[in-house]
Enzyme design. Structure first.
Site, short mmCIF file in Angstrom:
data_model
loop_
_atom_site.label_atom_id
_atom_site.label_comp_id
_atom_site.label_asym_id
_atom_site.label_seq_id
_atom_site.Cartn_x
_atom_site.Cartn_y
_atom_site.Cartn_z
CD GLN A 1 -3.01 -0.43 -0.21
OE1 GLN A 1 -3.12 0.76 -0.50
NE2 GLN A 1 -3.61 -1.39 -0.91
CB SER A 2 4.12 1.96 -1.55
OG SER A 2 4.89 3.08 -1.93
CG ASN A 3 0.77 6.75 0.74
OD1 ASN A 3 -0.41 6.65 0.44
ND2 ASN A 3 1.20 6.55 1.97
CB THR B 1 4.60 2.40 -5.61
OG1 THR B 1 3.60 2.06 -4.67
CG2 THR B 1 5.94 1.85 -5.15
#
Length: 338
Positions: A77-79, A81
């Site tokens: 759930q990377s912001n 990326t």
């Protein structure tokens, strides 16, 4: 200090707005004035966020080198990326994203909604990897870049949080510079700035930027990594390097880096009850959404600092809202009853 010698590719609307958190301030006793710096709505590119501001100083290098593929890494759930995918789409570049299993959370839709869903919609080549959370250069990311080269492409590496890139701290030196202009318009200066820290370059840039007016120690980082020694070392190293780049004129010391380690637990990506309460409180009082991974933890930290009287009465405290709300969908089970 000389930031202007570095080329900037505009990806944001400009200085993000500052909004008073009047109801939250009153709820907490009214002795401290709370404000939010809305980096969560700083761009029209897929909700923006702090990484979009950092990327403004990385992208000129990618264009100059003739790169055709942005390669980045983060958790599922990377912001980061999601913001890299948005910038790649905006520039007409390809995008390869390594999404590692950084969070010990098993919601059935965790790898299908929120940030990762948006990255897929924007055309990124999303690659799931089982590796757990750590800070620094990752083998999976290096392999992704090698794959691009083998396929005839020219990758541009964007490390987690932009933090290992030499220019990773510049965006938030600029943040401090623009905030000073906004303070002139407001007619007052903020006594403290509260910011979430994990990979370090956001706080590092702020430390350098506010060192220019003597407020480096007024930047209070709230650790969300649950690896505070690594995070503080990162902040200090990046801040020292960034200070040299912008010719600050003085050395950054350990005393310049303030990192509160009380609110990161139980571990990276997992909220405790205090974080969940802070998310609900800020949402219900202000209509401002924060997430369980980053901003919920820094909001929890700020709220507790006010409750415990750690800010002097009359202080004006600026909460740097770095983004992250798109990840809320991945934690829907935690909020099934609100």
């Amino acid at each position: 200090m000389n930031l202007n010698r570095f080329e900037r590719y505009p990806l944001t609307f400009g200085p993000s707005p500052i909004t008073p958190l009047k109801r939250l301030s009153q709820h907490l006793g009214g002795k401290v004035e709370l404000y939010a710096k809305r980096e969560d709505c700083n761009s029209g590119l897929a909700f923006g966020g702090n990484k979009t501001r950092k990327l403004e100083y990385l992208i000129p290098e990618a264009i100059e080198q003739g790169c055709d593929t942005l390669v980045s890494i983060g958790g599922i759930q990377s912001n980061q990326t999601r913001q890299v995918a948005a910038v790649a789409a905006h520039l007409g570049m390809k995008c390869v994203l390594v999404q590692e299993n950084w969070v010990n959370y098993s919601d059935a839709v965790y790898d299908r909604v929120g940030n990762i869903e948006m990255s897929r919609i924007m055309g990124a080549d999303v690659r799931l990897d089982a590796a757990g959370f750590d800070i620094g250069i990752r083998p999976s990311w290096e392999k992704a870049m090698s794959d691009v080269v083998e396929q005839g492409g020219k990758p541009f590496p964007i490390p987690a949080g932009c933090s290992e890139h030499p220019y990773g701290g510049l965006g938030f030196v600029g943040f401090a510079k623009k905030l000073r202009q906004q303070e002139k318009e407001l007619g007052f200066k903020f006594n403290y700035i509260v910011v979430c820290s994990v990979t370090g370059s956001t706080q590092a840039g702020m430390v350098v930027g506010f060192a220019a007016d003597g407020r480096s120690k007024n930047v209070i980082g709230v650790d969300a990594s649950a690896k505070p020694e690594q995070t503080k070392a990162q902040i200090l190293r990046i801040a020292r390097h960034t200070a040299e780049l912008v010719e600050l004129g003085r050395e950054i010391t350990e005393e310049d880096v303030v990192l509160d380690t009380r609110f990161a637990y139980p571990e990276y990506g997992l909220p405790n009850e205090g974080t969940l309460e802070a998310i609900r409180l800020c949402g219900s009082l202000e209509g401002v959404l924060t997430d369980p991974v980053y901003e919920g933890k820094s909001m929890h930290g700020m709220i507790e600092m006010v409750r415990r009287g750690e800010f002097p009465e009359g202080s004006k405290v600026l909460y740097a809202h770095l983004g992250g709300a798109p990840a809320l969908n991945a934690y829907s089970f935690l909020f099934r009853d609100g």
